[in-house]
Design an enzyme around this catalytic site. Structure first.
Site, PDB file in Angstrom:
ATOM      1  N   THR A  15      25.717  30.869 -30.590  1.00 53.74           N
ATOM      2  CA  THR A  15      26.073  31.287 -31.945  1.00 53.74           C
ATOM      3  C   THR A  15      26.116  30.121 -32.929  1.00 53.74           C
ATOM      4  O   THR A  15      26.186  28.952 -32.549  1.00 53.74           O
ATOM      5  CB  THR A  15      27.447  31.986 -31.956  1.00 53.74           C
ATOM      6  OG1 THR A  15      28.455  31.043 -31.571  1.00 53.74           O
ATOM      7  CG2 THR A  15      27.473  33.174 -31.015  1.00 53.74           C
ATOM      8  N   ASP A  16      26.110  30.496 -34.207  1.00 56.29           N
ATOM      9  CA  ASP A  16      26.295  29.512 -35.270  1.00 56.29           C
ATOM     10  C   ASP A  16      27.790  29.396 -35.581  1.00 56.29           C
ATOM     11  O   ASP A  16      28.621  29.996 -34.896  1.00 56.29           O
ATOM     12  CB  ASP A  16      25.466  29.890 -36.505  1.00 56.29           C
ATOM     13  CG  ASP A  16      25.838  31.237 -37.096  1.00 56.29           C
ATOM     14  OD1 ASP A  16      26.943  31.763 -36.804  1.00 56.29           O
ATOM     15  OD2 ASP A  16      25.033  31.780 -37.871  1.00 56.29           O
ATOM     16  N   ALA A  17      28.125  28.692 -36.641  1.00 52.78           N
ATOM     17  CA  ALA A  17      29.532  28.470 -36.982  1.00 52.78           C
ATOM     18  C   ALA A  17      30.270  29.763 -37.315  1.00 52.78           C
ATOM     19  O   ALA A  17      31.491  29.830 -37.199  1.00 52.78           O
ATOM     20  CB  ALA A  17      29.629  27.500 -38.160  1.00 52.78           C
ATOM     21  N   GLY A  18      29.529  30.799 -37.692  1.00 50.46           N
ATOM     22  CA  GLY A  18      30.150  32.075 -38.032  1.00 50.46           C
ATOM     23  C   GLY A  18      30.292  33.024 -36.854  1.00 50.46           C
ATOM     24  O   GLY A  18      30.725  34.169 -37.015  1.00 50.46           O
ATOM     25  N   ILE A  20      27.782  34.227 -35.091  1.00 51.61           N
ATOM     26  CA  ILE A  20      26.600  35.098 -35.051  1.00 51.61           C
ATOM     27  C   ILE A  20      25.523  34.402 -34.221  1.00 51.61           C
ATOM     28  O   ILE A  20      25.323  33.188 -34.345  1.00 51.61           O
ATOM     29  CB  ILE A  20      26.050  35.339 -36.484  1.00 51.61           C
ATOM     30  CG1 ILE A  20      27.137  35.920 -37.403  1.00 51.61           C
ATOM     31  CG2 ILE A  20      24.804  36.192 -36.465  1.00 51.61           C
ATOM     32  CD1 ILE A  20      27.591  37.299 -37.049  1.00 51.61           C
TER      33      ILE A  20
END
Length: 135
Positions: A15-18, A20
């Protein structure tokens, strides 16, 4: 058995920082799906005289996957000709929501020369016949 499904859990690293799933990781999930599909047919890629390289991908993202989601990576052989395989793949969340759809073209190359070559007969005869598209 042309239609194959591989369960995949989304981990933090996907995932990314969010929280997602980063878009390129769907391609990694699809690669795992194709590798496990081939293994399920009795073929060990490490001992084949050929390699498979992705020649092209058409992909459409429909909805995001998130941290801890359980995904279903589906693989279906759409076409098999000479030195080329075309797969229809999709990734669904465990509740059935379609997250990603793709068509992946894979070329067969000689392991030593890296030049295109026909699929070996043993592999060609071991592949399932084409199913209806999954998408």
């Amino acid at each position: 058995m042309n239609h194959f499904t591989l369960p995949v859990r989304v981990y933090y690293e996907d995932t990314d920082a969010g929280g997602i799933v980063y878009y390129v990781n769907y391609l990694k999930f699809m690669e795992r799906g194709r590798s496990e599909w081939l293994r399920s047919l009795g073929f060990d890629q490490s001992v084949l005289s050929v390699l498979f390289v992705v020649r092209g991908v058409e992909i459409r993202y429909e909805a995001p996957a998130r941290l801890d989601d359980l995904l279903q990576v589906q693989v279906a052989l759409k076409e098999c000709r000479g030195a080329r395989l075309v797969f229809e793949q999709q990734i669904l969340r465990d509740d059935g929501l379609v997250l990603c759809l793709a068509q992946v073209e894979v070329a067969c190359v000689d392991r030593d020369s890296l030049r295109p070559c026909r699929l070996p007969d043993t592999l060609l005869h071991g592949l399932p016949k084409r199913d209806a598209d999954i998408a």
